[in-house]
Design an enzyme around this catalytic site. Structure first.
Site, short mmCIF file in Angstrom:
data_model
loop_
_atom_site.label_atom_id
_atom_site.label_comp_id
_atom_site.label_asym_id
_atom_site.label_seq_id
_atom_site.Cartn_x
_atom_site.Cartn_y
_atom_site.Cartn_z
N ASP A 202 -2.48 -2.05 9.75
CA ASP A 202 -2.68 -2.14 8.31
C ASP A 202 -2.82 -3.47 7.78
OD1 ASP A 202 -1.50 0.48 8.15
OD2 ASP A 202 0.64 -0.32 7.80
N LYS B 54 0.97 -1.13 0.05
CA LYS B 54 -0.04 -0.07 0.01
C LYS B 54 0.88 1.28 -0.04
CE LYS B 54 0.92 1.08 4.49
NZ LYS B 54 2.00 2.25 5.12
P1 ATP Z 1 4.00 -0.80 7.96
O1 ATP Z 1 4.25 0.24 6.58
O2 ATP Z 1 2.88 -1.47 7.94
O3 ATP Z 1 4.40 -0.11 9.13
P2 ATP Z 1 6.79 -1.82 6.80
O4 ATP Z 1 6.05 -1.92 5.37
O5 ATP Z 1 7.35 -0.33 7.01
O6 ATP Z 1 5.22 -1.70 7.71
P3 ATP Z 1 7.09 -4.43 6.89
O7 ATP Z 1 7.86 -4.90 5.95
O8 ATP Z 1 5.85 -4.86 7.18
O9 ATP Z 1 7.39 -2.93 7.32
O10 ATP Z 1 7.90 -5.07 8.22
C1 ATP Z 1 8.38 -4.34 9.39
C2 ATP Z 1 9.00 -5.53 10.45
O11 ATP Z 1 8.18 -6.35 10.86
C3 ATP Z 1 10.27 -6.04 9.78
O12 ATP Z 1 11.33 -5.55 10.05
C4 ATP Z 1 10.22 -7.59 10.64
O13 ATP Z 1 11.01 -7.67 11.45
C5 ATP Z 1 8.89 -7.69 10.76
N1 ATP Z 1 8.10 -8.80 10.29
C6 ATP Z 1 7.34 -9.88 10.85
N2 ATP Z 1 6.37 -10.53 9.58
C7 ATP Z 1 7.16 -9.91 8.53
C8 ATP Z 1 6.77 -10.46 7.28
N3 ATP Z 1 5.97 -11.28 6.96
N4 ATP Z 1 7.30 -9.64 6.31
C9 ATP Z 1 8.28 -8.71 6.67
N5 ATP Z 1 8.43 -8.34 7.94
C10 ATP Z 1 7.95 -8.76 8.83
#
Ligand code: ATP
Length: 309
Positions: free
Chosen positions: A145, A17
């Site tokens: 999210d 997203k």
């Molecule tokens: P958001 O925008 O929802 O805050 P994001 O996109 O910045 O999230 P994600 O890639 O969703 O970040 O992951 C954040 C952290 O969550 C990662 O650094 C990891 O430690 C943990 N995590 C747990 N499950 C997952 C997964 N399936 N994929 C990625 N990271 C995961």
């Protein structure tokens, strides 16, 4: 409760997203910030395959750096699978195979997409047929999210971002995404915003955030120029303060035909809105020539859905 198995293997795809508008209000009693967000699901996907297993296991691969992704019970997809099992009284486990395309810790909700995909995949694999309202309830428990990754399209989220209502969007919006190494921790970016806001000149605590009606109008009209004029992200100042290097790509995008350039969610991924598919392509070429990884995506796209069984 026993359920007949509906399938041997289920493939579900869920989108990343962008927050095309993100206003952050005061910290609530539960420690979370009150936010108001306009989300758009874009064509950068997570693919999840689920198959029967005695235990809960996971294998992760992808086109992005997956070194920060836990491959155990801390993984949001495994937590989602366990939640479905618990909800329906399923006594076995599941093997999840995840292929990631959404940058990790990039502010595009990749982990949330994996969780939404795992909810839908386990529901189908185990023939649970929980229905969208119940899947939404489980999604809320997994993270702010996750409900949007289930729903997809374009939506407004308030509260923690998980009280969702669909928003109308006409046509398609073309974006160029610039991922960035290193990632940013979402809690760290919020904490830094609080530090910046401790400055009385910019303090905004107490105001209930709302999505600018002009943003919703621009989405409804399918008007990228109008959206570009109204897009904003309250986390951007904090993300740029933690990662000043992002300014180089932001400035290049702005100077190379982007209608707007924003930090996506808590960053560090950047998202540039283009006026058309053609100008997105030109922007992608310019950014790539300057040495940045640049991906052309579009939105809105559907939420987590079964691609095959
Ligand atoms: P958001 O925008 O929802 O805050 P994001 O996109 O910045 O999230 P994600 O890639 O969703 O970040 O992951 C954040 C952290 O969550 C990662 O650094 C990891 O430690 C943990 N995590 C747990 N499950 C997952 C997964 N399936 N994929 C990625 N990271 C995961």
């Amino acid at each position: 409760m026993s359920h007949s198995f509906a399938a041997e293997r289920v493939h579900v795809r869920a989108p990343g997203k962008l927050n095309v508008f993100f206003a952050v209000g005061a910290v609530q009693e539960d420690g979370y910030h009150d936010v108001a967000s306009a989300y758009q699901a874009v064509s950068l996907y997570e693919d999840v395959w689920a198959e029967h297993s005695a235990d809960f296991t996971i294998a992760i691969s992808g086109t992005v750096d997956i070194s920060g992704v836990p491959a155990d019970d801390r993984n949001l997809a495994v937590r989602a699978a366990r939640l479905v099992a618990q909800r329906i009284g399923h006594t076995g486990g599941v093997h999840l195979e995840i292929v990631k395309h959404v940058p990790v810790a990039g502010g595009m909700g990749g982990g949330s997409a994996d969780a939404a995909a795992a909810l839908v995949a386990c529901d189908a694999l185990w023939g649970a047929d929980l229905g969208s309202a119940e899947l939404h309830r489980l999604a809320v428990r997994l993270g702010a999210d996750v409900p949007f990754a289930l729903m997809g399209g374009t939506a407004v989220g308030v509260g923690r971002g998980d009280q969702l209502s669909p928003a109308l969007a006409k046509g398609r919006f073309d974006w160029v995404i610039v991922p960035s190494d290193g990632g940013l921790s979402t809690p760290e970016v919020y904490a830094h915003l609080d530090v910046l806001r401790a400055d009385p000149d910019i303090s905004r605590a107490g105001q209930a955030p709302a999505v600018d009606p002009g943003v919703l109008q621009a989405l409804r009209a399918g008007d990228p120029a109008a959206l570009a004029a109204r897009t904003k992200n309250d986390l951007q100042a904090a993300a740029l303060s933690l990662r000043p290097d992002l300014r180089t790509a932001l400035e290049l995008g702005d100077a190379s035909g982007a209608l707007a350039g924003i930090v996506s969610g808590s960053g560090p991924t950047l998202a540039f809105l283009a006026g058309s598919a053609e100008s997105a392509l030109e922007l992608q070429v310019t950014l790539s020539a300057a040495g940045f990884e640049a991906l052309h995506v579009h939105g809105p796209v559907p939420g987590a859905r079964v691609m095959g069984v």
